[in-house]
Design a protein around this motif. Structure first.
Motif, PDB file in Angstrom:
ATOM      1  N   VAL A   1       0.827  -1.209   0.000  1.00 53.05           N
ATOM      2  CA  VAL A   1       0.000   0.000   0.000  1.00 53.05           C
ATOM      3  C   VAL A   1       0.860   1.258   0.000  1.00 53.05           C
ATOM      4  CG1 VAL A   1      -2.074  -1.013   1.011  1.00 53.05           C
ATOM      5  CG2 VAL A   1      -0.251  -0.173   2.519  1.00 53.05           C
ATOM      6  N   GLY A   2       2.165   1.120  -0.218  1.00 50.82           N
ATOM      7  CA  GLY A   2       3.007   2.294  -0.396  1.00 50.82           C
ATOM      8  C   GLY A   2       3.796   2.697   0.837  1.00 50.82           C
ATOM      9  N   THR A   3       4.050   3.992   0.939  1.00 46.44           N
ATOM     10  CA  THR A   3       4.908   4.546   1.985  1.00 46.44           C
ATOM     11  C   THR A   3       4.115   5.420   2.946  1.00 46.44           C
ATOM     12  OG1 THR A   3       6.828   4.538   0.516  1.00 46.44           O
ATOM     13  CG2 THR A   3       6.929   5.998   2.435  1.00 46.44           C
ATOM     14  N   LEU A   4       4.377   5.256   4.215  1.00 43.33           N
ATOM     15  CA  LEU A   4       3.791   6.098   5.259  1.00 43.33           C
ATOM     16  C   LEU A   4       4.816   7.175   5.604  1.00 43.33           C
ATOM     17  CD1 LEU A   4       1.623   6.756   7.362  1.00 43.33           C
ATOM     18  CD2 LEU A   4       2.633   5.010   8.846  1.00 43.33           C
ATOM     19  N   MET A   5       4.471   8.419   5.340  1.00 44.52           N
ATOM     20  CA  MET A   5       5.408   9.529   5.466  1.00 44.52           C
ATOM     21  C   MET A   5       5.034  10.396   6.666  1.00 44.52           C
ATOM     22  SD  MET A   5       6.216  12.433   2.533  1.00 44.52           S
ATOM     23  CE  MET A   5       6.719  11.165   1.361  1.00 44.52           C
ATOM     24  N   THR A   6       6.049  10.876   7.385  1.00 40.58           N
ATOM     25  CA  THR A   6       5.805  11.859   8.440  1.00 40.58           C
ATOM     26  C   THR A   6       7.070  12.668   8.649  1.00 40.58           C
ATOM     27  OG1 THR A   6       4.818  12.219  10.618  1.00 40.58           O
ATOM     28  CG2 THR A   6       6.449  10.454  10.445  1.00 40.58           C
TER      29      THR A   6
END
Length: 542
Positions: free
Chosen positions: A380-385
Motif C-alpha cells: 500500500v506504499g509509503t507512510l510519510m511523516t
C-alpha cells in the motif's frame, strides 16, 4: 566536661552538619564560588533563556513558517496580529486591535489600532495592516482565512475597515492568523525578506542571529509598545534527538523545554522538581490517505482498502508508543472540550473505526483481494511523516506499519524534517502520512484541510473529479458553518461535514498528544500555554 556530655555535643554537631550538607552523600549546591555564600541573583541583562527546537527555522518571514515549532517563534515572539491566542487565558484576545466595531449585517469590521511601533522604529499605521493583509491574500496558503474578505482599506492612520463578502463568525482566527509587517521594510528587502534577521515586526523580540543549521537568537525589544520584556536574551537551540534534549535539560543547557519527550517524562519531572506541567493538548495527530496516489495501480483509490487500513490501526498501542500512555485516542479533529463547535464522538454523529483486524481483512476481501494475496502481503506504499526519527510521530508510524502487517498490508516508512516532508504532503506527493494540527479554537479551522481554496495547506485534495465524497456539499457546509454565530447550528453543519470525511476513509484521527513542559528553577513562565507560549510573560526568579 565529662565524656558523656562531650559525646552528646559531638553527636549534635554531626547531625547539624548532615542537615547542612544534605543526606545520602549529596552536597549542598555551590554558592558564591569556592568560599561559599549566598546564591548570586540572576542578572537579566546577561542571562540567556535557552529553548529547544527540533529542527532549523524555515524562514524569518512569518508567511513561510508552516510547522508549529516555527510558528511558536515567528507568530508569537516576533510578529503580532490584530488578535492573539493566549491559551492560558482561554483563547483569542485583542492585540494590535484596540477596538473592533461590527456592523449590524456582520459584513463590516472597523478596527482601531493600538499605539505601537515596529522594531525598526516606524509607527504602526493602518496602511501596514492593509499591506500585510493584501500580501497574505495573494498567498494561496492563506485563502482559508482570507477568502471571505472583499476589501481592506485604511480609513486613516489608526483605522482599518474590513468589508466581507458574507457574514463570517470565525473572523477571530483570521485576525490571529495574519501577522502585521512593516510595509517599508518588507518592500525594501524584497526577495531577501525571510532569509536573514530583520526589524519588520512589532513583537516583543527581535531576531539578532539566524542560522538555518544551528538555531535562532532573539533579543528583547526595549521599545516594545506594551513595555520592555523581562527576559532580555533568548536562544533557540536545534536538538533533534529527544534523548539529547533530556540530557541538555538535566545539564541546565535548556531552560524551557516545551513538548517534552513523554518517554522520558518521569526523568524530566525528577530533574525539574516542582517545575513541570502535563496537560491534554489542544491538538490532533491524524493519518491521511492520498486516494489519488498512483502506487500499486492506485490501490488507495479503493474505499475498501482505505477502510481496511483504518480498521487495522490500534490507537491504544499508538498512544502507548508515541505518548507513553499519557495521551488519548482521538476520534475528533479537535478536542471538544477546547472547541465548542467540534463534533463529539459521544454524540454518535459520525462513523468511527475501532481496532478490528478481522474487519480489516473482511474489507480487503470486499475490495477484491484473495486470502492468498493477503497472506503474501499487499503493498500500500509509503507512510510519510516529519520530525526526528525517534520522536512521537515516527513512533506512531512504526506501530501503524506493524498493525498493517498483521492484516496482510505492507508499508514502508519515511521520516524527515518538516521542511522536506510538508511540501510533498501539500502537493499530494505521498501515499499515506501522519500529520499534526494544533491551537484551534473554532471548528472552521477544518477548512484548511477540506476546502479547495486551501491550496498549499490540505493534505487530501477533495475537490477532484474522482473525489470519494460530494466535495461541493462539503464546501457548502464549510460556508454554512460560518454563516451563523449560533453554536448548535454550527455544530450541526460540522457534524455532517465530519461524517462525510469519516465515511470517505481519508482522514483518521489517531491521538491527542499531551503537552509536557519543564522549566528551570531560575525561570517563572507565568500562565502556561500548551502550544503558543508567550516569552513576554516569562521572568527570571529573583
Amino acid at each position: 566536661m565529662n565524656k558523656k556530655r562531650y559525646l552528646s555535643i559531638l553527636l549534635m554537631f554531626l547531625l547539624l552538619m548532615s542537615v547542612l550538607t544534605g543526606c545520602g552523600g549529596q552536597t549542598a549546591p555551590e554558592a558564591g564560588g569556592e568560599t561559599g555564600g549566598e546564591t548570586p541573583a540572576v542578572n537579566p541583562e546577561e542571562e540567556v533563556l535557552t529553548i529547544r527546537k527540533t529542527a532549523s527555522l524555515q524562514s524569518t518571514d512569518w508567511e513561510a513558517t508552516t510547522n508549529t515549532f516555527d510558528m511558536q517563534i515567528m507568530w508569537v515572539q516576533v510578529f503580532e496580529s490584530l488578535y492573539t491566542i493566549d491559551e492560558a487565558a482561554g483563547g483569542y484576545q485583542n492585540q494590535l486591535a484596540k477596538e473592533v466595531a461590527i456592523s449590524e449585517d456582520g459584513l463590516t469590521y472597523t478596527v482601531t489600532l493600538v499605539d505601537a511601533s515596529f522594531q525598526n522604529g516606524d509607527p504602526l499605521k493602518a496602511s501596514d495592516v492593509v499591506f500585510s493583509y493584501k500580501r497574505a491574500m495573494e498567498n494561496s496558503r492563506f485563502n482559508y482565512v482570507t477568502s471571505m474578505i472583499k476589501s481592506v482599506e485604511a480609513q486613516d492612520d489608526k483605522t482599518v475597515v474590513f468589508t466581507l463578502e458574507y457574514p463570517y463568525s470565525a473572523i477571530s482566527h483570521t485576525f490571529w492568523s495574519i501577522k502585521i509587517s512593516s510595509e517599508r521594510e518588507v518592500t525594501e528587502l524584497g526577495d531577501a525578506f525571510g532569509t536573514k534577521p530583520h526589524t519588520a515586526a512589532t513583537g516583543p523580540y527581535i531576531i539578532t542571529e539566524y542560522d538555518v543549521a544551528s538555531g535562532v537568537k532573539l533579543t528583547a525589544n526595549e521599545n516594545y509598545w506594551k513595555g520592555a520584556p523581562n527576559i532580555k536574551n533568548v536562544e533557540y537551540i536545534v536538538v533533534s534527538d529527544d534523548s539529547a534534549a533530556v540530557i541538555a535539560f538535566e545539564n541546565n543547557e535548556i531552560e524551557y523545554l516545551a513538548d517534552a519527550p513523554l518517554s522520558e517524562w518521569e526523568s524530566l519531572k525528577a530533574a525539574a522538581g516542582e517545575n513541570h506541567s502535563l496537560t491534554k493538548g489542544n491538538n490532533i495527530r491524524f493519518m491521511a490517505i492520498n486516494y489519488m496516489s498512483p502506487t500499486n495501480n492506485n490501490i488507495l483509490g479503493n474505499l475498501k482498502v482505505r477502510e481496511a487500513i483504518f480498521y487495522a490501526i490500534n490507537k491504544d498501542n499508538i498512544n502507548a508508543a508515541a505518548s507513553s500512555g499519557y495521551g488519548a485516542p482521538a476520534y475528533e479533529y479537535m478536542p471538544h472540550e477546547y472547541v465548542a463547535t467540534s463534533p463529539s464522538v459521544e454524540d454518535g454523529g459520525f462513523k468511527v473505526f475501532d481496532y478490528d483486524p478481522a474487519k480489516a481483512k473482511e474489507m480487503l476481501k470486499e475490495g477484491g483481494f484473495t486470502d492468498a494475496q493477503i497472506a503474501e502481503g499487499i503493498d500500500v506504499g509509503t507512510l510519510m511523516t516529519y520530525g526526528a526519527a525517534t520522536a512521537e510521530k515516527a513512533k506512531a508510524a512504526q506501530v501503524i506499519q506493524a498493525n498493517l502487517a498483521e492484516v496482510g498490508l505492507k508499508a514502508e516508512i519515511y521520516v524527515a524534517e518538516a521542511a522536506q516532508v510538508t511540501p510533498k504532503l501539500y502537493a499530494q506527493d505521498y501515499d499515506m502520512c501522519i500529520f499534526g494540527d494544533s491551537g484551534n479554537y473554532d471548528f472552521n479551522n477544518i477548512r484548511q484541510q477540506v476546502h479547495s481554496e486551501s491550496t498549499g495547506m490540505y493534505v487530501v485534495k477533495y475537490a477532484d473529479d474522482n473525489s470519494p465524497l460530494d466535495w461541493k456539499r462539503l464546501e457548502e457546509l464549510v460556508q454554512m458553518g460560518v454563516s451563523t454565530a449560533d453554536t448548535q447550528e454550527r455544530l450541526g453543519y460540522y457534524t455532517e461535514l465530519w461524517s462525510m470525511v469519516m465515511d470517505s476513509a481519508t482522514i483518521l484521527p489517531l491521538y491527542h498528544n499531551p503537552v509536557g513542559i519543564v522549566w528551570s528553577s531560575k525561570l517563572d513562565p507565568g500562565g502556561l500555554s500548551p502550544t503558543y507560549y508567550h516569552i513576554y510573560n516569562f521572568k527570571w526568579v529573583e
